[in-house]
Design a protein around this motif. Structure first.
Motif, PDB file in Angstrom:
ATOM      1  N   HIS A   1       1.825  -9.954  -7.057  1.00  0.00           N
ATOM      2  CA  HIS A   1       2.072  -8.847  -6.135  1.00  0.00           C
ATOM      3  C   HIS A   1       1.190  -7.675  -6.563  1.00  0.00           C
ATOM      4  O   HIS A   1       1.306  -7.186  -7.687  1.00  0.00           O
ATOM      5  N   TYR A   2       0.329  -7.246  -5.649  1.00  0.00           N
ATOM      6  CA  TYR A   2      -0.612  -6.157  -5.935  1.00  0.00           C
ATOM      7  C   TYR A   2      -0.202  -4.912  -5.158  1.00  0.00           C
ATOM      8  O   TYR A   2       0.037  -4.980  -3.954  1.00  0.00           O
ATOM      9  N   SER A   3      -0.126  -3.799  -5.864  1.00  0.00           N
ATOM     10  CA  SER A   3       0.210  -2.516  -5.235  1.00  0.00           C
ATOM     11  C   SER A   3      -0.985  -1.576  -5.344  1.00  0.00           C
ATOM     12  O   SER A   3      -1.433  -1.267  -6.446  1.00  0.00           O
ATOM     13  N   PHE A   4      -1.480  -1.128  -4.195  1.00  0.00           N
ATOM     14  CA  PHE A   4      -2.597  -0.187  -4.153  1.00  0.00           C
ATOM     15  C   PHE A   4      -2.080   1.198  -3.778  1.00  0.00           C
ATOM     16  O   PHE A   4      -1.265   1.330  -2.879  1.00  0.00           O
ATOM     17  N   CYS A   5      -2.566   2.202  -4.468  1.00  0.00           N
ATOM     18  CA  CYS A   5      -2.242   3.584  -4.111  1.00  0.00           C
ATOM     19  C   CYS A   5      -3.516   4.274  -3.643  1.00  0.00           C
ATOM     20  O   CYS A   5      -4.489   4.376  -4.394  1.00  0.00           O
ATOM     21  N   LEU A   6      -3.525   4.733  -2.391  1.00  0.00           N
ATOM     22  CA  LEU A   6      -4.671   5.437  -1.825  1.00  0.00           C
ATOM     23  C   LEU A   6      -4.562   6.910  -2.190  1.00  0.00           C
ATOM     24  O   LEU A   6      -3.622   7.591  -1.791  1.00  0.00           O
TER      25      LEU A   6
ATOM     26  N   THR B   1       2.093  14.902  -2.270  1.00  0.00           N
ATOM     27  CA  THR B   1       1.453  14.641  -3.562  1.00  0.00           C
ATOM     28  C   THR B   1       2.140  13.502  -4.313  1.00  0.00           C
ATOM     29  O   THR B   1       1.679  13.114  -5.379  1.00  0.00           O
ATOM     30  N   GLU B   2       3.218  12.979  -3.754  1.00  0.00           N
ATOM     31  CA  GLU B   2       3.890  11.804  -4.315  1.00  0.00           C
ATOM     32  C   GLU B   2       3.598  10.598  -3.425  1.00  0.00           C
ATOM     33  O   GLU B   2       3.502  10.732  -2.204  1.00  0.00           O
ATOM     34  N   PRO B   3       3.437   9.411  -4.019  1.00  0.00           N
ATOM     35  CA  PRO B   3       3.093   8.235  -3.216  1.00  0.00           C
ATOM     36  C   PRO B   3       4.135   7.920  -2.149  1.00  0.00           C
ATOM     37  O   PRO B   3       5.345   7.944  -2.412  1.00  0.00           O
TER      38      PRO B   3
ATOM     39  N   PHE C   1       0.828  -1.203   0.000  1.00  0.00           N
ATOM     40  CA  PHE C   1       0.000   0.000   0.000  1.00  0.00           C
ATOM     41  C   PHE C   1       0.863   1.253   0.000  1.00  0.00           C
ATOM     42  O   PHE C   1       1.882   1.335   0.692  1.00  0.00           O
ATOM     43  N   TYR C   2       0.414   2.204  -0.805  1.00  0.00           N
ATOM     44  CA  TYR C   2       1.004   3.538  -0.859  1.00  0.00           C
ATOM     45  C   TYR C   2      -0.131   4.540  -0.680  1.00  0.00           C
ATOM     46  O   TYR C   2      -1.306   4.195  -0.807  1.00  0.00           O
ATOM     47  N   ALA C   3       0.215   5.792  -0.389  1.00  0.00           N
ATOM     48  CA  ALA C   3      -0.825   6.819  -0.233  1.00  0.00           C
ATOM     49  C   ALA C   3      -0.266   8.180  -0.625  1.00  0.00           C
ATOM     50  O   ALA C   3       0.937   8.435  -0.501  1.00  0.00           O
ATOM     51  N   LYS C   4      -1.160   9.049  -1.100  1.00  0.00           N
ATOM     52  CA  LYS C   4      -0.806  10.427  -1.438  1.00  0.00           C
ATOM     53  C   LYS C   4      -2.050  11.300  -1.301  1.00  0.00           C
ATOM     54  O   LYS C   4      -3.171  10.802  -1.210  1.00  0.00           O
ATOM     55  N   VAL C   5      -1.840  12.629  -1.263  1.00  0.00           N
ATOM     56  CA  VAL C   5      -2.955  13.577  -1.261  1.00  0.00           C
ATOM     57  C   VAL C   5      -2.990  14.281  -2.605  1.00  0.00           C
ATOM     58  O   VAL C   5      -1.963  14.422  -3.276  1.00  0.00           O
ATOM     59  N   ASP C   6      -4.178  14.730  -3.001  1.00  0.00           N
ATOM     60  CA  ASP C   6      -4.270  15.415  -4.291  1.00  0.00           C
ATOM     61  C   ASP C   6      -3.636  16.803  -4.237  1.00  0.00           C
ATOM     62  O   ASP C   6      -3.117  17.303  -5.226  1.00  0.00           O
ATOM     63  N   LYS C   7      -3.651  17.431  -3.037  1.00  0.00           N
ATOM     64  CA  LYS C   7      -2.959  18.703  -2.838  1.00  0.00           C
ATOM     65  C   LYS C   7      -2.705  18.877  -1.346  1.00  0.00           C
ATOM     66  O   LYS C   7      -3.450  18.359  -0.507  1.00  0.00           O
ATOM     67  N   VAL C   8      -1.629  19.584  -1.017  1.00  0.00           N
ATOM     68  CA  VAL C   8      -1.260  19.770   0.377  1.00  0.00           C
ATOM     69  C   VAL C   8      -1.954  21.014   0.918  1.00  0.00           C
ATOM     70  O   VAL C   8      -1.653  22.134   0.531  1.00  0.00           O
ATOM     71  N   VAL C   9      -2.926  20.808   1.812  1.00  0.00           N
ATOM     72  CA  VAL C   9      -3.649  21.900   2.463  1.00  0.00           C
ATOM     73  C   VAL C   9      -3.305  21.942   3.945  1.00  0.00           C
ATOM     74  O   VAL C   9      -3.073  23.003   4.516  1.00  0.00           O
TER      75      VAL C   9
END
Length: 302
Positions: free
Chosen positions: A280-285, A224-226, A158-166
């Motif tokens: 191997h499955y990689s999910f990005c939130l 904004t980067e995973p 699992f990875y995660a990112k935000v669409d913009k940093v607020v």
């Protein structure tokens, strides 16, 4: 001397294994010092597998990997004088096994760490027939079974990112809700070889937490980067739809608040329509600011 059995035909011939290998295109798993492995040996002419005396009686033998990556049996086994044998191997080692009335040999594999955390241990399986089996004469010539392991489970990252940093946003926790926590692996089945090396039954279900290697408290700040969330985990293949529960922490220390959001992962939304063993499955939130919504993109590597 230790190798006198190679020349003196009056001495019993021990079962020895060559250094194994793992079939993988990525550094997900490697044979390492201290690993515990299970091994079964059966006569090649057996019409059905059982616990009956076959001269060797290797049933779920415990094998440990040493610093030279050799497989060492914790207790010795010896070849009978004239019979040929094939071998099956699996990891992680299970202290018990069962042989059904139809001859299917299976072990129960646990997908948890400390009963609450998702495991980062891969599941391995191998069958070694050699050229018609292994016996005492071949062992004296230096021929040893060499396991080439495949992956019956799935690996999930699992990875995660935000669409913009607020505001400062972190992933605090991630749970897998109502997923298999243990399952039966078919180690050997002489009447149905296609079933070998596959999970075929869920034994127990429960909630598991993604771990960072020490605990389930992740605290991964997002940009904004995973960013990688915790460790790769290994799970039962052919998963049914399950809920992913994510706790987001928004704001600076002392002034933060938690937002909990759920997302249902449906196998039919995946590239193959299901979770395939050995993949191997990689999910990005993708965390969308201004709401508690999470969307997903997924990639798959064999």
């Amino acid at each position: 001397t230790d190798d006198a059995w190679m020349y003196d035909v009056t001495l019993p011939v021990p079962v020895l294994f060559a250094s194994p290998e793992v079939q993988t295109k990525a550094p997900v798993t490697a044979i390492s010092n201290g690993m515990e492995i299970g091994v079964f040996g059966f006569r090649t002419d057996a019409e059905m597998y059982s616990d009956a005396d076959d001269g060797m009686n290797m049933r779920n033998a415990n094998v440990k990997v040493n610093t030279k990556l050799m497989l060492n049996l914790t207790e010795p086994f010896y070849y009978p004088e004239s019979d040929n044998f094939r071998f099956y191997s699996y990891h992680p080692y299970s202290g018990s096994y069962q042989i059904d009335d139809d001859g299917k040999v299976s072990v129960e594999i646990d997908f948890t760490y400390n009963n609450t955390l998702a495991t980062h241990k891969d599941v391995l399986w191998a069958r070694e027939d050699g050229d018609g089996g292994f016996n005492a004469d071949l062992a004296r010539e230096g021929v040893r079974p060499k396991f080439s392991y495949t992956h019956p489970a799935i690996c999930v990252s699992f990875y995660a990112k935000v669409d913009k940093v607020v505001a400062k946003t972190s992933v605090a926790k991630l749970y897998f809700k109502d997923v298999p926590t243990s399952g039966k692996l078919c180690v050997a089945d002489v009447s149905n070889p296609d079933a070998e090396g596959r999970f075929y039954e869920v034994v127990s279900r429960g909630d598991l937490m993604l771990t960072n290697g020490r605990s389930g408290s992740l605290e991964v700040e997002l940009s904004t980067e995973p960013s990688k969330l915790g460790q790769d985990v290994f799970m039962y293949p052919d998963l049914e739809p399950f809920c992913l529960q994510v706790t987001l922490r928004v704001g600076e220390a002392g002034k933060s608040y938690d937002v909990m959001t759920d997302y249902v992962i449906r196998p039919e939304d995946l590239p193959d329509g299901k979770f395939l063993p050995g993949h191997h499955y990689s999910f990005c939130l993708n965390v969308l600011t201004g709401s508690s919504d999470i969307s997903f993109t997924v990639t798959k590597d064999s």
